[in-house]
Enzyme design. Structure first.
Site, short mmCIF file in Angstrom:
data_model
loop_
_atom_site.label_atom_id
_atom_site.label_comp_id
_atom_site.label_asym_id
_atom_site.label_seq_id
_atom_site.Cartn_x
_atom_site.Cartn_y
_atom_site.Cartn_z
N GLY A 78 16.53 70.51 3.57
CA GLY A 78 15.27 69.77 3.55
C GLY A 78 15.28 68.69 2.50
CB ALA A 79 12.62 66.46 1.37
CB ALA A 88 14.59 73.67 -0.90
CE LYS A 108 20.15 87.80 11.89
NZ LYS A 108 20.16 86.90 13.04
CG ASP A 141 4.72 69.90 2.94
OD1 ASP A 141 4.29 68.95 3.61
OD2 ASP A 141 5.92 70.10 2.73
#
Lengths: 332, 229
Positions: free
Chosen positions: B16-17, B19, B30, B126
């Site tokens: 992402g931007a 992370a 998992k 967000d």
């Protein structure tokens, strides 16, 4: 005989005239900007400045067209957004030219001018733009039939914030270049609000905090350094988010604050890390200028768009999204 | 692949931007590791401050959201120094990747989740479709990095505005139905009085942008009308 469009810019502190061929080649770009020893820009003073410099610049531009043997195809003018009194000076000169030369009058949105002149120099056709100036702070990209604002300031524009802070330090207008010069000598980071609100930013809190630091006797060098570091980091962060969301392969920096090398460095770093292109609009087209208005004028002329003189009202508030952009054939 | 904070990384799910999100092996099962990456464009002191603050803030916000009845991935571990959060893996599809029809069917669920979060005294900060996972018939909210606590109309309206603005960009043709579905569910959960106050503020926020003609009554509000040349 090659045909050209003359463009007039007068939205704020600058009266500028540009000339552009119909295929987008910029031939002429002259301007005069109002500066002050102290204090900011008064709209009435700016309009007076424009009215006194307009005849000379226009005369020079017309002489250029006749001497170089070009044919006058149209005159475009930035009808907004901007300061009413300033816009009217540009509008009056454009209307007069349109009537006397019997050529179409082409209405241009000033912000689209900044975007298109940057796109002319970009490596890909549809970058994410960071448009930063005294009046604007917006993350923009083209989609469908127009440009969309993905994120913007909730209060002040970045250039406005830097100019006001510079004024507090005793510099005249434009104070930002002086402030950026001070910042380059700094290295001590003071604590300031970092306001990123989703895709948007806010600068008034930072300005208040910085003014308080100055009053408390902080070194202006440290304040300038901290404000630019924090503000430019915020801007880079929202641009990065827009890039991540949109998947675009380029960031293009445009507007007067594009000349801030620290901001360009930060954006360049971010783009480099993400493996995408980064371009900055050339310095002569960064601040307000007539060339970008003539460029959009020639694009609109190519699409057969013009306006009647009697309906060429100025539009002090004219958002980017309200303007149809018929010259970009976009698939996204 | 490498080990991340002692766990074997299976693959990177998302960059992402701010992370990187990895799928990791957690005792044979998992799990998801979210790492906030250092940004070279920020000076290190500012960068470290922002990353560790947001990591802790996010973990707290996720826990609080669970308490409000909002579905979020289960929190497993948090590292302030490593700016990392380990959470349970949620099998599903990001809302940003669904069609307009699916978005329309999910809009009620989105309105309900956001409202529950707001009633619990928090905002997401967000709330874009990329930060929502549709898993079967359940909607999970993720990425609470910009989440804040508070009950203010303003904070809530920013959340609502963000979702609707991106919904319009992504699903323009189905937007009016998505907006209606969202509004119904949001008002239903929040109650009409508080809910309407937020929706009213959303329209005010839109007017706050630069050069919005509706804001000034004395402006010339007419469209530019072109003539054919």
């Amino acid at each position: 005989m090659e045909r050209v469009v003359l463009g007039i810019e007068s939205t704020a502190h600058t009266y500028g005239v540009g000339i552009c061929t119909l295929d987008g080649q910029i031939l002429f770009n002259e301007k005069s900007s109002l500066t002050t020893e102290q204090g900011g820009i008064h709209p009435r003073e700016a309009a007076r400045h424009h009215a006194s410099y307009a005849p000379d610049i226009l005369h020079k531009a017309r002489k250029f067209i006749t001497d170089s043997g070009y044919e006058f195809a149209g005159v475009s003018v930035a009808l907004g957004p901007g300061l009413g009194p300033c816009l009217r000076v540009g509008a009056v000169s454009a209307r007069a030219l349109s009537l006397s030369e019997r050529i179409p009058l082409i209405p241009v949105n000033h912000s689209i001018g900044h975007l298109e002149v940057a796109r002319k120099f970009s490596k890909t056709p549809d970058p994410v733009f960071l448009f930063v100036s005294g009046g604007n702070t917006a993350v923009v990209m083209h989609s469908g039939d127009r440009y969309h604002v993905l994120g913007e300031t909730h209060d002040m524009a970045i250039g406005n914030m830097l100019d006001v802070l510079a004024r507090e330090m005793g510099f005249g207008f434009p104070g930002s270049p002086r402030l950026l010069g001070l910042a380059e000598r700094g290295g001590r980071l003071l604590d300031l609000p970092y306001s990123v609100n989703g895709q948007d930013v806010s600068f008034t809190g930072m300005l208040t905090a910085a003014k308080r630091l100055l009053r408390q006797g902080a070194d202006p060098v440290d304040v300038a350094y901290s404000v630019t570091e924090t503000a430019f980091s915020m801007l880079t962060e929202v641009v990065e988010r827009a890039v991540a969301l949109s998947g675009r392969k380029e960031v293009s920096l445009t507007g007067g604050v594009a000349r801030a090398s620290n901001l360009a460095d930060k954006l360049g770093n971010m783009c480099n890390e993400r493996g995408i292109e980064f371009t900055v609009v050339p310095a002569e087209y960064a601040g307000d200028n007539g060339a970008m208005i003539s460029l959009v004028g020639s694009l609109l002329f190519g699409c057969g768009r013009s306006v009647k003189v009697e309906s060429s009202l100025v539009k002090p508030r004219w958002r980017i999204e309200d303007v149809e952009v018929p010259w970009i054939k976009s698939s996204v | 692949m490498d080990k991340i904070l002692g766990l074997r990384a299976i693959c990177r799910l998302f960059l992402g931007a701010e992370a990187a999100v990895y799928l990791v092996d957690f005792f044979g099962g998992k799990a998801v590791m979210k790492l906030r990456l250092a940004k070279t464009y920020r000076v290190p002191e500012l960068d470290h401050k922002i990353r560790s603050l947001r990591t802790v803030n996010e973990a707290r916000a996720m826990w609080r959201a669970t308490q409000s009845g909002v579905k979020v991935p289960a929190l497993l571990a948090v590292s302030r120094k490593g700016a990392a959060i380990l959470m349970a893996y949620v099998d599903g599809v990001k809302l940003s990747n669904v069609t307009g029809d699916v978005a329309e069917q999910t809009s009620q669920l989105v309105g309900e989740s956001i409202a529950k979060l707001h009633l619990g005294g928090a905002v997401h900060g967000d709330s874009v479709p990329t930060n929502m996972i549709l898993s079967g018939r359940e909607l999970f909210l993720i990425d609470f990095g910009l989440s804040e606590s508070g009950y203010s109309v303003e904070q809530r309206a920013v959340d609502v505005n963000l979702f609707l603005r991106f919904a319009k960009l992504a699903w323009e043709t189905s937007y009016s139905k998505i907006e209606a579905g969202f509004r119904d569910a949001y008002l239903g959960e929040m109650g009409n009085t508080d809910g309407s106050r937020v929706m009213q503020r959303v329209s005010e926020i839109r007017l706050r942008g630069r050069y919005v003609p509706e804001r000034k009554l004395h402006d010339n509000n007419t469209e530019v009308t072109y003539v054919e040349s």
